[in-house]
Design a protein around this motif. Structure first.
Motif, short mmCIF file in Angstrom:
data_model
loop_
_atom_site.label_atom_id
_atom_site.label_comp_id
_atom_site.label_asym_id
_atom_site.label_seq_id
_atom_site.Cartn_x
_atom_site.Cartn_y
_atom_site.Cartn_z
N ILE A 87 0.84 -1.20 0.00
CA ILE A 87 0.00 0.00 0.00
C ILE A 87 0.87 1.25 0.00
CG2 ILE A 87 -1.74 1.28 1.28
CD1 ILE A 87 -2.98 -1.15 0.38
N THR A 88 1.95 1.22 0.82
CA THR A 88 2.82 2.39 0.89
C THR A 88 3.37 2.75 -0.49
OG1 THR A 88 3.48 1.61 3.06
CG2 THR A 88 4.77 3.39 2.12
N VAL A 89 3.90 1.73 -1.19
CA VAL A 89 4.52 2.04 -2.48
C VAL A 89 3.45 2.51 -3.47
CG1 VAL A 89 4.41 -0.23 -3.62
CG2 VAL A 89 6.28 1.29 -4.11
N ALA A 90 2.26 1.93 -3.40
CA ALA A 90 1.21 2.33 -4.34
C ALA A 90 0.80 3.78 -4.10
CB ALA A 90 0.01 1.40 -4.19
N LEU A 91 0.90 4.24 -2.84
CA LEU A 91 0.51 5.62 -2.55
C LEU A 91 1.64 6.61 -2.82
CD1 LEU A 91 -1.57 5.20 0.74
CD2 LEU A 91 -2.39 5.76 -1.54
N LEU A 92 2.89 6.10 -2.93
CA LEU A 92 4.01 7.02 -3.10
C LEU A 92 4.39 7.23 -4.56
CD1 LEU A 92 6.36 6.14 -0.11
CD2 LEU A 92 4.93 8.16 -0.42
N VAL A 93 4.21 6.20 -5.41
CA VAL A 93 4.49 6.41 -6.83
C VAL A 93 3.24 7.02 -7.48
CG1 VAL A 93 6.08 4.46 -6.89
CG2 VAL A 93 3.71 4.11 -7.53
N ALA A 94 3.33 7.34 -8.75
CA ALA A 94 2.19 7.95 -9.43
C ALA A 94 0.98 7.03 -9.31
CB ALA A 94 2.52 8.17 -10.90
N ASN A 95 -0.13 7.54 -8.78
CA ASN A 95 -1.31 6.71 -8.56
C ASN A 95 -2.59 7.54 -8.65
OD1 ASN A 95 -2.37 7.44 -5.67
ND2 ASN A 95 -0.14 7.44 -5.54
N ASN A 96 -3.72 6.90 -8.49
CA ASN A 96 -5.00 7.59 -8.65
C ASN A 96 -5.53 8.21 -7.37
OD1 ASN A 96 -5.52 5.19 -7.38
ND2 ASN A 96 -7.48 4.86 -8.42
N ARG A 97 -4.77 8.09 -6.25
CA ARG A 97 -5.28 8.58 -4.98
C ARG A 97 -4.71 9.95 -4.60
NH1 ARG A 97 -6.29 4.67 -0.86
NH2 ARG A 97 -5.76 6.32 0.58
N ASN A 98 -3.42 10.19 -4.95
CA ASN A 98 -2.83 11.47 -4.58
C ASN A 98 -1.85 11.91 -5.67
OD1 ASN A 98 -0.52 9.89 -4.17
ND2 ASN A 98 -1.07 9.55 -2.03
N ASP A 99 -1.16 13.03 -5.43
CA ASP A 99 -0.30 13.58 -6.48
C ASP A 99 1.15 13.17 -6.32
OD1 ASP A 99 -2.51 14.82 -7.52
OD2 ASP A 99 -2.27 16.58 -6.23
N ASN A 100 1.42 12.23 -5.43
CA ASN A 100 2.81 11.78 -5.26
C ASN A 100 3.33 11.17 -6.55
OD1 ASN A 100 2.87 12.51 -2.61
ND2 ASN A 100 2.30 10.50 -1.85
N GLU A 101 4.62 11.41 -6.80
CA GLU A 101 5.23 10.80 -7.97
C GLU A 101 6.70 10.58 -7.66
OE1 GLU A 101 5.03 11.71 -12.64
OE2 GLU A 101 3.35 12.50 -11.46
N LEU A 102 6.96 9.77 -6.66
CA LEU A 102 8.32 9.64 -6.19
C LEU A 102 9.11 8.60 -6.96
CD1 LEU A 102 7.76 9.92 -2.34
CD2 LEU A 102 8.48 11.67 -3.93
N GLY A 103 8.46 7.74 -7.70
CA GLY A 103 9.18 6.74 -8.48
C GLY A 103 9.99 5.80 -7.61
N LEU A 104 11.26 5.63 -7.95
CA LEU A 104 12.10 4.67 -7.23
C LEU A 104 12.33 5.08 -5.78
CD1 LEU A 104 14.79 3.65 -9.86
CD2 LEU A 104 12.86 2.32 -8.98
N LEU A 105 12.27 6.39 -5.50
CA LEU A 105 12.39 6.84 -4.11
C LEU A 105 11.22 6.27 -3.30
CD1 LEU A 105 13.93 8.57 -2.10
CD2 LEU A 105 12.45 10.50 -2.70
N GLY A 106 10.03 6.24 -3.91
CA GLY A 106 8.86 5.66 -3.25
C GLY A 106 9.08 4.20 -2.93
N VAL A 107 9.69 3.47 -3.89
CA VAL A 107 10.01 2.07 -3.65
C VAL A 107 10.94 1.93 -2.45
CG1 VAL A 107 11.14 0.04 -4.62
CG2 VAL A 107 9.67 1.43 -6.07
N ALA A 108 11.97 2.79 -2.43
CA ALA A 108 12.93 2.74 -1.32
C ALA A 108 12.24 3.03 0.01
CB ALA A 108 14.06 3.74 -1.57
N LEU A 109 11.33 4.02 0.00
CA LEU A 109 10.64 4.37 1.24
C LEU A 109 9.76 3.21 1.73
CD1 LEU A 109 9.66 8.11 0.67
CD2 LEU A 109 11.26 7.19 2.34
N ALA A 110 9.08 2.54 0.78
CA ALA A 110 8.23 1.41 1.16
C ALA A 110 9.07 0.31 1.79
CB ALA A 110 7.48 0.88 -0.06
#
Lengths: 315, 330
Positions: free
Chosen positions: A71-94
């Motif tokens: 769920i974390t990665v899905a919310l951090l990369v480009a998705n339909n819920r918010n404007d986050n677009e962290l890409g690989l950084l989102g993966v790292a954070l998850a």
């Protein structure tokens, strides 16, 4: 190389042979690709669980940690819920979140002295709870090209996810073979008292092993998200048991001190080939869990038989 | 459990252990928690402390009480039964499938079948010397698969509602019949245990299995019996669930594992074995149910429920663990 080391490998060859003889659909190149791709997530998760089993502990936190990271990665990369677009950084954070949850099990084990199967059961529930909170009733669908490409793009006939899994196995093997963490994980499983008496403070290493395992589960959760194109709370459902089955079948003893990442990887292939082959010869896929349950009990029983007389007490 | 048990020499020859403050507190922990929770919920919502809502709470708690009570016996022996929820789900499917043929005998048949399955797990644990959590983890997976296959992965409707109607009645207009049955189960098992040598055998097995063997307690048979009762209780809980949902489904009870384990450890039964009782699990089950019912009342989203269960389990085990027995925690 003893029989204990080569046994699973021989079993794998025999099973592949049997299914190849029984089913024409099994002995095709595309099915071999299918098997490798299907094994990817399990291989990564099993890498993590192997280190925990090597210490003689157990880890049931996989579904929770994978769910939280999915769920974390899905919310951090480009998705339909918010404007986050962290890409690989989102993966790292998850993966970082997952490592944090793993660290929590380790800390509860060494600080509160609660047996690992209880702490990890608790952490699994915590992870599922966190995932449910983040999920908030609306499924986050990912639109990040890189992440969803992992499951589709192929290199040398295998998906990127499979190559990630191969890299994980290599990294796991290096950690096991060449780092103090890996050597001590073995030693903790073999004889913790001796290690402690020779002046090693084992606690930080235990926490580190659970943290690393958490990171592997986190990556597993990310990979499931990439496959599904969406973050699901149930991303890790069943992976706890499959991973333990794979590790045990591969020759990692539950009592600790034996086996390793490469053993477990053979176990992963065994479990995946069995699942794939049984479906192809016409067994209902619902039996999958039952077959895994039977082989884990059989494998543990087989490993215990040599010490049967010595071990009068089993809890 | 794969926790190596270290037998340390007793510090004194005659140790009539005086309970410490901590032990006294944990002894009453479930009751204290129950009262505190009730009080807190009443403060949060004064209309909570009414007869109808309390009736609803105990009615919801009934299957959990039965599940937790059975598994408590296994925990008292020093093991753990992780298969109860999956076995209970399988029980609901069996009940729904057998009801048209067996009619009134279905309840007995389901309880006997799940009891036999529990006994099988106990035998595997005792004779193959596999740790109980692995046997039951494997069992969980197998029962889940069997339930999926025989039910074709879908719910089975129960048309004949007469067979389970009595479980939905109310005794004296207040006490739900299901809860009365749950109380009866706890009372009967406890009485049998209390007034036979079983009590000391179970405790001896849990406190120190090797000592119990040397004292020629029938350790293996006691363990198999504990698993049998645990299985039978899962079957009875399954019937209660069917009586409430009018269907059997292969995943109906799967989410009851965590609450059941939580009920046992919140009750104060030590996961290391020996110390605890079925009444504690009854109180624990009520605490867990109150939490579940109460969270929305105090305005906490029910998503926090899971996190709470996780925290409770770890905290309760940390409080009740018998550390003198464990030198190495795996």
């Amino acid at each position: 190389m003893s029989f204990r080391d080569t046994g699973p490998l021989i079993a794998l060859v025999v099973i592949v042979g049997i299914f190849a003889a029984l089913s024409p659909g099994f002995r095709t190149l595309s099915n071999a690709q299918n098997i490798m791709d299907a094994a990817a997530v399990l291989a990564v998760v099993t890498c993590g669980v192997t280190f925990v089993l090597m210490m003689g502990s157990i880890d049931l936190s996989t579904p929770g940690i994978m769910g939280a990271s999915a769920i974390t990665v899905a919310l951090l990369v480009a998705n339909n819920r918010n404007d986050n677009e962290l890409g690989l950084l989102g993966v790292a954070l998850a993966i970082l979140v997952a490592a944090g949850l793993g660290c929590l099990s380790g800390l509860a084990l060494v600080l509160l002295k609660v047996p690992s199967f209880m702490t990890t059961l608790g952490v699994s529930a915590v992870g599922l709870g966190v995932a449910t909170l983040l999920f908030a009733g609306v499924q986050p669908n990912i639109s990040d090209g890189t992440l969803s490409g992992w499951a589709v793009d192929r290199f040398l006939g295998l998906s990127t996810l499979t190559w990630i899994a191969v890299a994980c196995v290599l990294v796991g093997w290096m950690v096991q073979r060449y780092t103090r963490l890996g050597r001590y994980a073995f030693a903790i499983g073999g004889a913790e008292e001796v290690l402690a008496l020779s002046g090693v403070n084992v606690k930080p290493y235990k926490v580190a092993v659970f943290t690393m395992a958490g990171a592997f589960y986190g990556l597993g959760g990310v990979m499931v998200t990439s496959q599904l194109g969406a973050g699901l709370v149930q991303a890790g459902r069943g992976y706890d048991f499959s991973a333990i089955t794979a590790a045990v079948v591969g020759g990692t003893l539950l009592a600790g001190g034996r086996g390793g990442v490469l053993h477990s990887t053979v176990g992963v292939l065994l479990v995946t080939v069995l699942t794939n082959g049984l479906v192809l010869v016409g067994v209902s896929p619902y039996w999958q869990g039952g077959v895994q349950g039977l082989i884990v009990v059989a494998a543990v029983a087989a490993a215990v038989i040599p010490q049967r007389r010595r071990n009068q007490v089993t809890k | 459990m794969s926790t190596p048990v270290v037998t340390k020499p007793a510090p004194d020859a005659a140790t009539v252990a005086r309970p410490t403050v901590g032990q006294r507190l944990t002894a009453f922990m479930p009751v204290i928690a129950l009262v505190v929770l009730l009080a807190a919920l009443t403060v949060a919502d004064p209309s909570f402390l009414t007869q109808s809502s309390l009736t609803a709470v105990v009615r919801t708690a009934a299957p959990l009480v039965v599940l937790a009570a059975g598994a408590t016996l296994v925990v008292l022996c020093g093991g753990i039964d992780l298969s109860i929820a999956a076995l209970c789900s399988l029980g609901t499917v069996l009940f729904a499938m057998w009801l048209p043929d067996l009619g009134g005998l279905t309840l007995l048949a389901v309880v006997a079948a799940t009891g036999a399955i529990g006994a099988l797990q106990g035998l595997a644990h005792v004779f193959l010397r596999i740790p109980s959590f692995i046997v039951t983890l494997g069992g969980m997976s197998i029962f889940g698969a069997v339930a999926l296959v025989i039910s074709d992965a879908g719910p089975i409707r129960v048309v004949d509602r007469e067979a389970t109607h009595w479980l939905t009645l109310y005794l004296a207009g207040v006490l739900p019949m299901a809860f009365v049955v749950a109380l009866l189960v706890v009372a009967v098992v406890w009485t049998v245990q209390r007034f036979t040598p079983l009590d000391s055998w179970i405790r001896a097995t849990g406190y120190s299995e090797s000592a119990a063997r040397l004292a020629s307690a029938p350790v293996d048979r006691v363990k198999v019996a504990a698993f049998t009762v645990s299985g039978a209780c899962a079957g009875l809980a399954a019937v209660m669930l069917v009586s409430r949902n009018f269907s059997g489904s292969p995943t109906m009870a799967d989410n009851l594992l965590l609450p059941a384990v939580a009920a046992i450890v919140v009750g104060g039964t030590a996961i290391t074995g020996g110390h605890g009782s079925l009444w504690r699990s009854l109180a624990g089950a009520l605490v867990v149910t109150l939490l579940r019912v109460g969270l929305p009342i105090v305005g906490v989203p029910s998503a926090y429920e899971q996190i709470l269960y996780g925290a409770i389990i770890v905290a309760a085990v940390a409080l009740t663990l018998d550390r003198s027995k464990l030198l190495i925690i795996k």
